[in-house]
Scaffold this motif. Sequence first.
Motif, PDB file in Angstrom:
ATOM      1  N   GLU A  24       0.838  -1.202   0.000  1.00 22.79           N
ATOM      2  CA  GLU A  24       0.000   0.000   0.000  1.00 22.79           C
ATOM      3  C   GLU A  24       0.872   1.251   0.000  1.00 22.79           C
ATOM      4  OE1 GLU A  24      -2.272  -0.619   3.543  1.00 22.79           O
ATOM      5  OE2 GLU A  24      -3.762  -1.840   2.512  1.00 22.79           O
ATOM      6  N   ASP A  25       0.538   2.191  -0.873  1.00 19.30           N
ATOM      7  CA  ASP A  25       1.315   3.429  -0.976  1.00 19.30           C
ATOM      8  C   ASP A  25       1.207   4.294   0.280  1.00 19.30           C
ATOM      9  OD1 ASP A  25       2.100   2.751  -3.505  1.00 19.30           O
ATOM     10  OD2 ASP A  25       0.594   3.974  -4.508  1.00 19.30           O
ATOM     11  N   ARG A  26       0.056   4.358   0.871  1.00 22.27           N
ATOM     12  CA  ARG A  26      -0.181   5.280   1.978  1.00 22.27           C
ATOM     13  C   ARG A  26       0.059   4.678   3.358  1.00 22.27           C
ATOM     14  NH1 ARG A  26      -2.094  10.119   0.720  1.00 22.27           N
ATOM     15  NH2 ARG A  26      -2.707  10.413  -1.423  1.00 22.27           N
ATOM     16  N   THR A  27       0.498   3.446   3.429  1.00 25.86           N
ATOM     17  CA  THR A  27       0.815   2.836   4.722  1.00 25.86           C
ATOM     18  C   THR A  27       2.307   2.987   4.971  1.00 25.86           C
ATOM     19  OG1 THR A  27      -0.948   1.213   4.436  1.00 25.86           O
ATOM     20  CG2 THR A  27       0.723   0.725   6.085  1.00 25.86           C
ATOM     21  N   PRO A  28       2.685   3.803   5.949  1.00 28.19           N
ATOM     22  CA  PRO A  28       4.121   4.018   6.198  1.00 28.19           C
ATOM     23  C   PRO A  28       4.762   2.817   6.888  1.00 28.19           C
ATOM     24  CG  PRO A  28       2.813   5.224   7.794  1.00 28.19           C
ATOM     25  CD  PRO A  28       1.842   4.609   6.820  1.00 28.19           C
ATOM     26  N   PHE A  29       6.072   2.724   6.735  1.00 29.34           N
ATOM     27  CA  PHE A  29       6.818   1.652   7.389  1.00 29.34           C
ATOM     28  C   PHE A  29       6.651   1.736   8.906  1.00 29.34           C
ATOM     29  CE2 PHE A  29       9.390   1.788   3.402  1.00 29.34           C
ATOM     30  CZ  PHE A  29       9.151   0.478   3.014  1.00 29.34           C
ATOM     31  N   GLU A  30       6.459   2.943   9.422  1.00 31.25           N
ATOM     32  CA  GLU A  30       6.276   3.116  10.863  1.00 31.25           C
ATOM     33  C   GLU A  30       5.012   2.403  11.356  1.00 31.25           C
ATOM     34  OE1 GLU A  30       8.859   6.487   9.448  1.00 31.25           O
ATOM     35  OE2 GLU A  30       7.030   5.558   8.714  1.00 31.25           O
ATOM     36  N   ALA A  31       3.977   2.355  10.535  1.00 27.23           N
ATOM     37  CA  ALA A  31       2.753   1.650  10.913  1.00 27.23           C
ATOM     38  C   ALA A  31       2.999   0.143  10.989  1.00 27.23           C
ATOM     39  CB  ALA A  31       1.631   1.951   9.920  1.00 27.23           C
ATOM     40  N   ILE A  32       3.799  -0.369  10.068  1.00 24.60           N
ATOM     41  CA  ILE A  32       4.139  -1.800  10.088  1.00 24.60           C
ATOM     42  C   ILE A  32       4.985  -2.103  11.322  1.00 24.60           C
ATOM     43  CG2 ILE A  32       5.336  -3.668   8.873  1.00 24.60           C
ATOM     44  CD1 ILE A  32       4.670  -2.147   6.243  1.00 24.60           C
ATOM     45  N   GLU A  33       5.902  -1.201  11.644  1.00 22.78           N
ATOM     46  CA  GLU A  33       6.735  -1.394  12.834  1.00 22.78           C
ATOM     47  C   GLU A  33       5.886  -1.354  14.099  1.00 22.78           C
ATOM     48  OE1 GLU A  33      10.664   0.420  15.092  1.00 22.78           O
ATOM     49  OE2 GLU A  33       9.952   1.362  13.251  1.00 22.78           O
ATOM     50  N   THR A  68       5.616   8.694   0.642  1.00 25.78           N
ATOM     51  CA  THR A  68       4.468   8.334   1.469  1.00 25.78           C
ATOM     52  C   THR A  68       4.732   7.130   2.358  1.00 25.78           C
ATOM     53  OG1 THR A  68       3.547   6.995  -0.325  1.00 25.78           O
ATOM     54  CG2 THR A  68       2.757   9.263  -0.133  1.00 25.78           C
ATOM     55  N   LYS A  69       5.827   6.420   2.144  1.00 30.44           N
ATOM     56  CA  LYS A  69       6.132   5.257   2.970  1.00 30.44           C
ATOM     57  C   LYS A  69       6.859   5.641   4.259  1.00 30.44           C
ATOM     58  CE  LYS A  69       5.254   1.495   2.196  1.00 30.44           C
ATOM     59  NZ  LYS A  69       4.015   0.758   2.550  1.00 30.44           N
ATOM     60  N   HIS A  70       7.106   6.938   4.462  1.00 27.15           N
ATOM     61  CA  HIS A  70       7.760   7.415   5.678  1.00 27.15           C
ATOM     62  C   HIS A  70       6.978   8.599   6.221  1.00 27.15           C
ATOM     63  CE1 HIS A  70      11.331   4.955   5.089  1.00 27.15           C
ATOM     64  NE2 HIS A  70      11.222   5.243   3.815  1.00 27.15           N
ATOM     65  N   LEU A  71       6.616   8.537   7.490  1.00 28.09           N
ATOM     66  CA  LEU A  71       5.829   9.614   8.085  1.00 28.09           C
ATOM     67  C   LEU A  71       6.548  10.955   8.018  1.00 28.09           C
ATOM     68  CD1 LEU A  71       4.320   7.891  11.265  1.00 28.09           C
ATOM     69  CD2 LEU A  71       3.126   8.602   9.185  1.00 28.09           C
ATOM     70  N   GLN A  72       7.860  10.962   8.233  1.00 30.43           N
ATOM     71  CA  GLN A  72       8.609  12.211   8.257  1.00 30.43           C
ATOM     72  C   GLN A  72       8.725  12.859   6.882  1.00 30.43           C
ATOM     73  OE1 GLN A  72      12.288  11.083  10.041  1.00 30.43           O
ATOM     74  NE2 GLN A  72      11.492  11.195  12.123  1.00 30.43           N
TER      75      GLN A  72
END
Length: 97
Positions: A24-33, A68-72
Amino acid sequence: MKSADVANKFSEEDIDRIIQMAWEDRTPFEAIEFQFGLKEKEVIEFMRLNSKESSFRMWRKRMTGRGTKHLQKRVAVDPRFKCTLQRSISMNKISKR
């Protein structure tokens, strides 16, 4: 992370959800972490182990440089997704048939 570790650590549902979130484009890696405890490098290794080689290459090409994969790195005034047509729709400017 070895494939045996992945098999023991996550259920089939979790594996499917991680793969879905990674694509998913809009799901950041931070959400997976936050949800599964996998950092970005671990997600990459997870995808390498749980995808066909061609799918993994396609995913890496797609994710490289995607802000978009990183919140920052996100540049958004409103954090919610809003279609550009939403304003005109809500103002009832759609032509009637």
